[in-house]
Structure formats: C-alpha cells, structure tokens
Enzyme design. Structure first.
Site, PDB file in Angstrom:
ATOM      1  N   CYS A 127      -5.031  -3.508   2.778  1.00 18.94           N
ATOM      2  CA  CYS A 127      -4.730  -3.256   4.189  1.00 18.94           C
ATOM      3  C   CYS A 127      -5.888  -3.505   5.170  1.00 18.94           C
ATOM      4  CB  CYS A 127      -4.193  -1.842   4.340  1.00 18.94           C
ATOM      5  SG  CYS A 127      -3.259  -1.571   5.873  1.00 18.94           S
ATOM      6  N   GLU A 151       0.850  -1.195   0.000  1.00 15.12           N
ATOM      7  CA  GLU A 151       0.000   0.000   0.000  1.00 15.12           C
ATOM      8  C   GLU A 151       0.889   1.249   0.000  1.00 15.12           C
ATOM      9  OE1 GLU A 151      -3.827   1.631   2.600  1.00 15.12           O
ATOM     10  OE2 GLU A 151      -2.260   0.469   3.587  1.00 15.12           O
ATOM     11  N   LYS A 178     -10.302   0.889  -2.195  1.00 13.82           N
ATOM     12  CA  LYS A 178     -10.395   0.367  -0.825  1.00 13.82           C
ATOM     13  C   LYS A 178     -11.750   0.681  -0.206  1.00 13.82           C
ATOM     14  CE  LYS A 178      -7.803   0.658   3.549  1.00 13.82           C
ATOM     15  NZ  LYS A 178      -6.697   1.400   4.214  1.00 13.82           N
TER      16      LYS A 178
END
Length: 319
Positions: free
Chosen positions: A194, A81, A153
């Site tokens: 993440c 990331e 995300k």
C-alpha cells in the site's frame, strides 16, 4: 458480465483479462504453465474485495475466489492489504494479531495447498514486538501451502487526508526495516504494501538491487487518495522499473468509518493496463497472462539499468 480486455500497440501487448464479479463468472479455457520462461505465459489473478471485522466471513470470500480462480486456470492469486480482517474500532487488529504459524495464516496455507495455487496475502496482522503493536505483513505462500517469504510494511500511513480523516497507522503498527524479493515460478517478485507505493526508492531497490521482475502492491487506498493517485502511481512504478505490477485492492465501505477506493489492476512493463475489474466496487478477480520475455524485451530496447548514474553520483557526492 462483459469480458474486460485491453489491447495496446506499444511494445508490450495487452493480455486477456478475465473478470469475476458477484453477478457472474467469465471464464476461458486456456493452457497454463506453472512457471514462466522465455516465450511462455503464466496466468495470474488480482483480487478485489471488501473485508470486514469478521475473520470467518473474510476467509469464506477468499476461499470462494481462490477456487473460482483455480477453475479459470490461475496459478498465482494476489489478495489486497488487510484481506483477513478490518476492524471498526481502534486496537481491534492488534487483538487478533498472530504469528505466521498461527491458526489464521495456517488456514490460508491449507487453502493454497488444496487449490494448488500460489497466494500473495498482503497486509496480514502479524503479532508485533509487544502487546500494543502488530506488523503489517505481506505473506507469500506457495502451491504446497508453505510460507515462502514475508515482508513487513516499511512505510506506515500516518496522514491527515484532505477532506477525509486522520490516519495514524504507527499507533498500533511497528514498521519493518527490510526490503524483500522472492523467487517464484512467476518470476522474481518484489513484495510491498500500500503506502510504500508513494516511495519510489523501494521499487528502485527491488528492481536494480534485487532484480525483481514482478512488483506486488496489495493495498487499501482511501477513496480520496485513490481517486487522485492510485493508477498513475502504479503505472509510474511499472514504467520506471520495467516490471509487471499486480495491485490488489480493497473496495467499498468496510464499516461506518472506513471506505476503500478499489480498482484492482495488473500493469505490464511498458505501463499498459492489461487487466482490471469493470468497476471499483465489485468483489471478484481479474486475470492476465504474464510473460517474462516481455520484461526482457522492454529492458533490452530501453537499457536503463546500464545507463543509471545515480548510484555512482551518490557515492561521489559530498552532500
């Protein structure tokens, strides 16, 4: 630098790990395939790095690692990331955010093309819906330099980390709303980023609704949360979905305010760690050979996809 390798007596045998750190490069010459089929292997790599607030410096690191991975026979390299930029001040990432056809991403597309390698680029600062927001976007590029897929995300990191600091990703980032899987020569890939790791539903969706075989988890876990939960969550996602998991991680201090846990890792569908760097702070990559026949072997011996009851129970539930 010693070769990092892991063996297992469980149904999934551990693959050879090849590690590159600042000190040295350990390489083995092996034949590799551009695709994965039953009984064949494909060589993949997982990067660990310490991104900073300098686009050119980060690109130089990514370019160097890509070329070294290509020399080691890697056909698919996964970056963490925020690989291209980590700012030290609030709002810096929004200022440099660009569309996926902008010059920053096109530079990485050229890198993929020049190296004849697929790249997973997690956490790119994609220009958002307004001037005050960006998307945290996982971009998949093929070996011809074409953007094959992208995932914004979904789960944003708005957390008061115990003993650490308060993070509020939503202040500058707009959440995505679509689960994304993509076909590749290395199997069907499930794209996440993440903090998604703490929400097993997205991985269940990728496996059982989108038929993912390999889950990608580019991350920049904090030191506190990484020490507590990083490996156990990744192994759980691999075990419960019967997928390979490739988790590239940011490592070390990026600036005075931010530090990441590190520990880039590859896990097989039985939950066995098959590759990782020998320490959590080095910049480098680890390599493993993945084989989709092992995915199918685990799923055949433990057919949880056929035995799941939750979806039918949920439909009939009055709750």
């Amino acid at each position: 630098m010693a070769l990092a390798s892991f063996a297992a007596s469980l149904p999934i045998a551990a693959a050879t790990a090849v590690v590159r750190t600042r000190a040295a490069v350990v390489r083995r010459a092996m034949s590799s395939s551009s695709s994965v089929s039953a009984g064949s292997q494909a060589r993949v790599g997982v990067v660990q790095m310490t991104s900073v607030g300098d686009l050119d410096a980060n690109y130089a690191t990514c370019s160097r690692l890509t070329k070294e991975a290509a020399a080691a026979g890697v056909k698919f390299l996964c970056f963490p990331e925020v690989f291209s930029f980590i700012g030290s001040k609030d709002g810096e990432s929004v200022k440099i955010a660009e569309s996926l056809d902008g010059p920053i991403m096109q530079r990485y597309c050229s890198l993929a093309n020049d190296s004849s390698m697929w790249l997973s680029l997690g956490g790119f600062q994609e220009k958002g819906p307004d001037d005050s927001h960006q998307y945290n976007t996982h971009v998949l590029i093929d070996d011809s330099g074409k953007v094959r897929s992208s995932y914004r995300k979904i789960h944003l990191f708005d957390v008061d980390v115990p003993g650490n600091m308060v993070y509020k990703e939503s202040r500058f980032t707009t959440a995505g709303d679509t689960v994304v899987a993509a076909d590749s020569p290395f199997g069907r890939l499930g794209l996440t980023v993440c903090y998604d790791l703490r929400f097993p539903e997205i991985y269940q969706c990728l496996r059982f609704k989108h038929q993912a075989q390999v889950l990608l988890v580019p991350s920049a876990f904090t030191k506190v949360t990484g020490e507590a939960h990083w490996e156990i969550l990744l192994r759980a996602r691999a075990i419960e979905t019967q997928c390979y998991v490739i988790a590239a991680a940011q490592a070390g201090k990026h600036n005075e305010k931010r530090e990441s846990y590190g520990d880039s890792i590859i896990i097989d569908p039985w939950g066995v760690v098959i590759a990782r760097l020998p320490d959590r702070l080095s910049t480098g990559f680890a390599v493993a050979d993945i084989d989709l026949s092992k995915v199918e072997a685990v799923r055949t011996k433990m057919p949880i996809s056929e035995q799941r009851k939750f979806d039918s129970i949920l439909k009939s539930s009055s709750l």
